[in-house]
Structures are given as C-alpha cells and as structure tokens.
Enzyme design. Structure first.
Site, mmCIF file in Angstrom:
data_model
loop_
_atom_site.group_PDB
_atom_site.id
_atom_site.type_symbol
_atom_site.label_atom_id
_atom_site.label_comp_id
_atom_site.label_asym_id
_atom_site.label_seq_id
_atom_site.Cartn_x
_atom_site.Cartn_y
_atom_site.Cartn_z
ATOM 1 N N ASP A 235 -18.350 -4.302 -10.578
ATOM 2 C CA ASP A 235 -19.071 -3.488 -11.531
ATOM 3 C C ASP A 235 -20.032 -4.407 -12.261
ATOM 4 O O ASP A 235 -19.636 -5.308 -13.015
ATOM 5 C CB ASP A 235 -18.149 -2.799 -12.540
HETATM 6 C C1 NOJ Z 1 -21.666 -0.087 -15.075
HETATM 7 C C2 NOJ Z 1 -20.708 1.063 -14.962
HETATM 8 O O1 NOJ Z 1 -19.447 0.681 -15.457
HETATM 9 C C3 NOJ Z 1 -20.541 1.573 -13.543
HETATM 10 O O2 NOJ Z 1 -19.745 2.722 -13.558
HETATM 11 C C4 NOJ Z 1 -21.877 1.817 -12.917
HETATM 12 O O3 NOJ Z 1 -21.716 2.311 -11.611
HETATM 13 C C5 NOJ Z 1 -22.655 0.509 -12.911
HETATM 14 N N1 NOJ Z 1 -22.850 0.053 -14.278
HETATM 15 C C6 NOJ Z 1 -24.013 0.647 -12.230
HETATM 16 O O4 NOJ Z 1 -24.868 1.393 -12.992
#
Ligand code: NOJ
Length: 742
Positions: A283
């Site tokens: 993530d």
């Molecule tokens: C952070 C978020 O926690 C996640 O859910 C998301 O897919 C990513 N950023 C990409 O935007």
C-alpha cells in the site's frame, strides 16, 4: 512505427518458438523475456508510480515518464482515459528497450465515472448479485477508460466506526463480508482476466488494518492469532479462493511487525496455507514507512525486509527502484526472490493479455460508448435503492410520515446535503462525473412536481457557523413537511478521516434541534460514510432514512424511498452505537462471566448508557411488517457428515410488497475457547406481497460450527448449539440442537 519494439520482441519470441498468450506457453514466454531483462528492467517491473494526475498519498517521484521509457517503471496508477494511457503505453511499448506493456491501476472502489453507493452502503443490500453486478459494470467502465487493475475489494472487517475507512468495507461480520468479497472478485475478474472488459482485482489491506487502536487510521494493531483468523482473515481467504489476482499489504503493524514486512502474513498464511499464486503490492509507501515504524534502519533495509517477506511490487515508495540493486550486491536479497516477484508481475500482465495486445484497453470508441452509459446509470439506481436503511418510521400526530404518498403542498428541504452533488460520491470518487449526480433537491422536484420545495442550506457539515439557522427555521415554519438532508461530507470518512466523536459533524445537530422546535413533521435523511451516534435524533425525530453516500443516482433514490415508489429493504452491516464510549460495539460479542443483570450491580455494564446499541447489526425497517413464526429443526442432533434443516415461516402482515433479509445465527454454548453469543451463518433475501407467507429454509452442517479451538485447530466441537432466526441480530426466534461428531 507504434508497435516497433513490441513487434520485435514478439518476433524474437516467435522465432525462439515462444508465442505470447497461447495456453501452456506462459512459462516459456516469461522465461524467454526474463532472459533478456537487465536487473534494472526487472526492478522496473516491480515498480509502480503514480501519474501526475492524481495522487492518493504523499508524492515522492514525478518524472515517471522518463522511468517508463528507461524501463525502470513498469506500472502506473492514477492515470486513466484512453488518450492519456495510450500516450503512456506507447512510451513503454515503443520507447523502452524491451517494450514491455504497462499495467494501469486505479482505485475503482465503487465506480469509475458512474458512482455506485459506497461499499458499506451496498453491503447493506445483503444482495451479492447486485454487488457483483456493480463490480462488473465498474470494470466495464474503467477498462473502457484504459484501466486494467483496480485496488479493490477492500475487505477489512471493522468494529470501530471512528475509523473512517469503514466506508470502504462490508462492515463487521466475517461471513457476510466473505460472500461480498467473492462477489466483487467475480465482478471485476469474471474468471477471465483476458477479456478487455475485466480487470485484475486487489484485495486489501492485508491484514487487520480495520482494527487500529482507538479507531485512528494507520494506528497500531495488536490482536491474538485466534482473533485474526476468526474475524479478520476470512474475507481475504474467501477472495483468494475466488481467484483474486493481487493483494495489497496494509500500512499498520500487526503485533509489532509491519504488515509490509510480515512473513507470517505474506508467506505462512498467504502463500503456504492459502496457496496464493498472484502478485503482492504494497500500500503506497508502506515499505518506506517501516523506517518510522521503527522496524527498518533505513529505506534500503526496509526494501530488504519487504522483498524477503514476499512483497512483489513497490507502490510509489521507490525503495526497490533506489536500493534493491545495492541490496543484491551486498547479498541482502537473493536474485531468486527478485526473479520470482518479476515472474508474478509478468504473469499477471500475460493473463491480462497485455503481451497479446498492449492497446486492448485503449479504444476511444468503446470509451465513448461505455463511460456513463445508461446501463451503468440504471444499475446505480438499483444498487442505491437496495442500500438505503430505514431506521425509524413512527407516527407524528397520529400517522406515519413515510411513505409520503400525497404530494405535500410545501416542503422545506434543509441541510448542507440538500442540493449538493460533490459529497454524494462519498469517499473514493475516482473520476466521478459530478455534473451527472442527482441531488436530493433534484430527486424531490422530479417526484413532487406540484409541491413548492424551499431548499435551505442551514449550516455546513463542519465548523461553527449558525448564520443559516433563521432561514431554515422560517422555511420549516412555512412548510407542511420538513426533510433534513444532513450527515457527513465526502472527506469526513475514508482514508485519514477518523473521528473521535461520531455525532453529526459541525452544527447540524443544533440545526436539527432548532428545526424540531417548530413542531413540524420531520423526516431525517442521513448521508454519511459510517454509523453516526444519532441517539438524540432517534429519540426525537419520527422518521429516519439512513442513505449513506449513494453516488450518481442519490436524489432519485431518496425520492423513491420517501414517496414509497421503492420500499426500503437495507439491513445494517455495522452496529450503531448510542455514543462513542460504547465503541467497539458489535453483535458477535462474548457473554463474559458476568453478563448484564439489572438486579445485580456487579455485572458487565455502563453507569451512563445501556449495553445495547442504538440499532443492532442486521437491523432495518420496511414499509411492510414481517412476522416470523414456527422455527423448526428437522432433528435435534447433528452428526458428522449430516445436516440439520431449519425452516421458519415469514409473513408480510403489512400493506406494501416488501423485501426482507431473513437471518440465521448460531451460538456454540460451550467451547474449548469461549464463543460469541451469536454468529451469522446464513441469510436469504425474499420478497413478499401483502398477506403473503413463505417458508424459508436453511441448512446447517458441521462446517458451520467450526472455529479455531484451544489448540488452534479449525474444527467443530461436540456440544449444545443455539439456532436463531429473525429480522435482525437482536430480534430472533430461538431453537437448539446438539452436535455429536461420533
Ligand atoms: C492508499 C490506500 O490505503 C489504498 O487503499 C489505496 O489503494 C492506495 N493509497 C492507492 O491509492
């Protein structure tokens, strides 16, 4: 020539006897390609950078185009539209040495341009077919706009509505959330990644991200392995069983080890126990974040921990990009592991058909035809209807307010969400077409063309301003019916949007109280990304519609429910607390050794609030009434290899045709570890006409009784079980049986 390099690779591969996209040839194709790749190009395939269009986190790198051309970035997210993605794909295919196509990821969470209800809302439909269809149509629209990978489904269980990301999940129950996770994977992937209308799904955030201490996003998570396996892992396992293509690690630490460097999660559970053979992405900058977590000395060390734990792709952090080569030279990581990760990425690109045709998702005509098409907008209406939960419908001066069948002469529509397009998307609005969103005002005007509707803003969803109160009170005084459109704006739930007090934000409660003083009949329509503590509202306002954030067709659907054109049927998938102090509160709790007894001081309770929630899990009203009777079990003893058949009669005793979600719960009365007072094990959504009665059947088998016992074995134990069937987790009929394995 556009396809120059790609053609060269293909030719080279064909000459060497390997042709892309033929079944059985995948391994040979990937081997052959990998033999040609430099270490930098391999690391490039493990690198995912955001485009300059949107950032969904801290931005560390902005010269991504140069990296695409040099082969140092093999994947892009937050880039969409055929025009833009074609430009980037041409760079990768024509200008990089090996011409390996890019994969394009995006947070298509509840739609791309046509926005469906937020996931928490849609889960309240308890309708996996509708949910699957939303994912399928979202995939159809997103792939038409050049995307082939969505960062969804988010399958984090949460028992804490302070956590803003509850909006993205399916609520507190692992059984229901598992079915929903599978429906979404099916919807996005359709068992056929090769189609140009499907996309790779990504289950996230692995794991236990939904249990941050105090509900504060990104905060520490600490829990027993039993709790993890019982409550938080089942939806992930279900998504893997359904063939989910990718997994995203979580930001949080779990019992001291950040999820992104967590071998127990990524190797033992995901790869060894579940046999997951897809691709693991971080993530965002969660590799880098292992430094502030205090788990890695520096970013290079963090990258080593991640790769060695099983992380294939680094999203946005540029750690693999900057350091993996050094780590290899220093012997901290093995080439074999890098190769495996590259293989996982190339394998996904192969399955998507990108080696067959890198431009397969890039067709302007299709984009024009599919994006925001009627098919999508129609489904946005269907899905939003089923998501709405009717919380209260009591009499005001002798008659029920809802449904409003006769056109009122004068309606006062009051609140910051009354004529508001933007906030109707809720969190993760992707590339929402705000202009096409139907507001509550728009919907009511269509529904009641002959009514005089006065729309007043009242106050903001935040801040302290009460300047609009007088106008709101005057409008209410002059109306026959007041509709309050209140709740949260789209930034008040979602990522980095935890709240310590989950009452109506800003001055909205004061506004509601002020309007209530006029004595006029009030219907509250609450739009929010989480359960709010609306105890005062419940005590004082006769009709409450919980609409969550419904997306593109918001106003149409709210008008349908108010008018009775649609009879609400949604059931809560998260328990609503009375106040923030009750959190965490959830239906599948343990009994304790001193369950509450009002005659005994020394029992488990609060001095200042009841133990019961404001609204329990599974709760939701209809304009009809459903009566349950004759709960029957065909036997009183369940043996290994057999089944018990449960039946119950449900009758619509009301005046409207309506849908009801009939719910089945079990309780294992005595276990080698204590068991919850209730656990959902089945449900059926039925539709009954007025006066119609139906017998609903369920089957219980020993598999339904399994849990992680005292020896951490997933098994069913002999003994007494209670069976409950009812309209919600608190209002049930009860019976019992005994399980005897031998
Ligand atoms: C952070 C978020 O926690 C996640 O859910 C998301 O897919 C990513 N950023 C990409 O935007």
């Amino acid at each position: 020539m556009k396809l120059k390099h790609y053609v060269l690779i293909s030719l080279a591969l064909i000459i060497s006897g390997v042709s892309a996209q033929k079944p059985g040839k995948k391994e040979a194709f990937i081997d052959s390609l990998m033999n040609k790749m430099t270490l930098e190009e391999k690391i490039g395939q493990l690198t995912l950078f955001t485009s300059g269009w949107t950032t969904t986190g801290p931005s560390l790198k902005d010269d991504y185009k140069k990296d695409v051309i040099s082969g140092r970035c093999g994947n892009i997210f937050n880039a969409h539209t055929v025009e833009y993605n074609r430009e980037l794909q041409e760079m990768a295919v024509n200008e990089s040495r090996l011409g390996i196509p890019l994969m394009f990821g995006y947070d298509v969470i509840h739609g791309y341009k046509t926005i469906f209800p937020i996931p928490l809302a849609e889960a309240c439909s308890w309708d996996t077919e509708i949910i699957e269809k939303s994912a399928r149509l979202a995939a159809k629209e997103a792939t038409a706009a050049g995307l082939n990978w969505t960062f969804n489904p988010m399958v984090d269980i949460s028992r804490d509505p302070r956590w803003g990301r509850v909006a993205e999940g399916a609520g507190e129950d692992p059984y229901l959330a598992s079915l929903i996770a599978q429906a979404k994977v099916r919807g996005y992937q359709q068992d056929n990644l090769f189609s140009s209308q499907t996309m790779a799904a990504c289950m996230k955030h692995f794991a236990a991200y939904g249990a941050p201490e105090a509900g504060r996003d990104y905060n520490t998570v600490n829990m027993s392995e039993r709790r993890l396996r019982e409550l938080f892992l089942p939806p992930f396992k279900a998504a893997v069983d359904e063939g989910v293509a990718t997994v995203m690690t979580a930001f949080n630490e779990l019992n001291g080890i950040p999820a992104t460097g967590n071998e127990f999660l990524l190797k033992k559970i995901l790869r060894e126990e579940w046999d997951f053979d897809g691709m693991v992405v971080t993530d965002y900058t969660s590799i880098n974040e292992m430094v502030p977590h205090g788990y890695a000395r520096d970013e290079q060390h963090a990258g080593e921990l991640a790769l060695n734990a099983g992380v294939d792709m680094d999203m946005q952090g540029a750690v693999y990009y900057n350091h993996l080569k050094n780590s290899l030279e220093e012997g901290k990581v093995r080439m074999e592991n890098i190769n495996q990760s590259v293989r996982n990425v190339l394998s996904l690109k192969y399955d998507l058909g990108l080696f067959d045709d890198p431009y397969k998702y890039l067709d302007e005509e299709k984009e024009e035809e599919i994006v925001l098409s009627d098919e999508l907008k129609k489904h946005a209406l269907v899905s939003a209807r089923e998501s709405i939960v009717l919380l209260k419908n009591e009499k005001h001066k002798g008659s029920k307010l809802l449904p409003v069948k006769e056109t009122p002469e004068k309606i006062a529509l009051i609140g910051p969400l009354a004529h508001n397009r933007k906030d109707m998307t809720g969190t993760w609005w992707a590339s929402a077409d705000t202009a096409s969103i139907v507001t509550v005002k728009g919907g009511l005007e269509k529904q009641y063309p002959d009514a005089k509707i006065t729309t007043v803003f009242g106050c903001s969803t935040k801040g302290t301003g009460r300047e609009g109160f007088d106008e709101a009170i005057t409008a209410a005084e002059n109306a026959d019916l007041v509709i309050m459109a209140i709740g949260e704006n789209r930034l008040q739930s979602g990522e980095a949007a935890s709240r310590s007090d989950i009452d109506l934000p800003g001055q909205q409660k004061a506004l509601l109280k002020a309007v209530h003083k006029t004595g006029k009949p009030i219907i509250s329509v609450v739009m929010a990304g989480r359960p709010l503590t609306i105890t005062w509202m419940d005590e004082n306002i006769p009709a409450i519609i919980y609409a969550w954030h419904l997306g593109t067709r918001t106003g149409d659907v709210i008008a349908d429910v108010i008018s009775g054109e649609y009879n609400p049927s949604g059931k809560l998938v998260m328990t609503f607390p009375r106040n923030t102090g009750q959190i965490p509160i959830y239906y599948n709790a343990k009994n304790t050794g001193r369950p509450f007894d009002e005659d005994n001081k020394y029992t488990s309770k609060y001095l200042d609030v009841a133990n019961e929630p404001l609204y329990p899990f599974g709760y939701g009203l209809s304009y009809s009434e459903f009566e349950y009777a004759n709960l029957k079990l065909d036997k009183k003893q369940l043996d290994l290899g057999s089944e018990i058949h449960v039946s119950v009669e449900v009758e619509n005793t009301g005046e409207y045709t309506g849908q009801e979600v009939v719910q089945l719960y079990l309780r294992d009365e005595v276990g080698s570890v204590t068991r919850p007072v209730k656990e959902l094990k089945g449900f059926e959504k039925i539709s009954l006409k007025p006066g119609e009665q139906r017998t609903v059947h369920f089957t219980i088998d020993p598999e339904d009784l399994k849990f992680w016992n005292a020896d951490m074995k997933y098994t069913a134990e002999d003994g007494r079980f209670k069976v409950f069937v009812g309209t919600n987790s608190a209002n049930v009929l009860e019976s019992k049986f005994e399980y005897v394995a031998q």
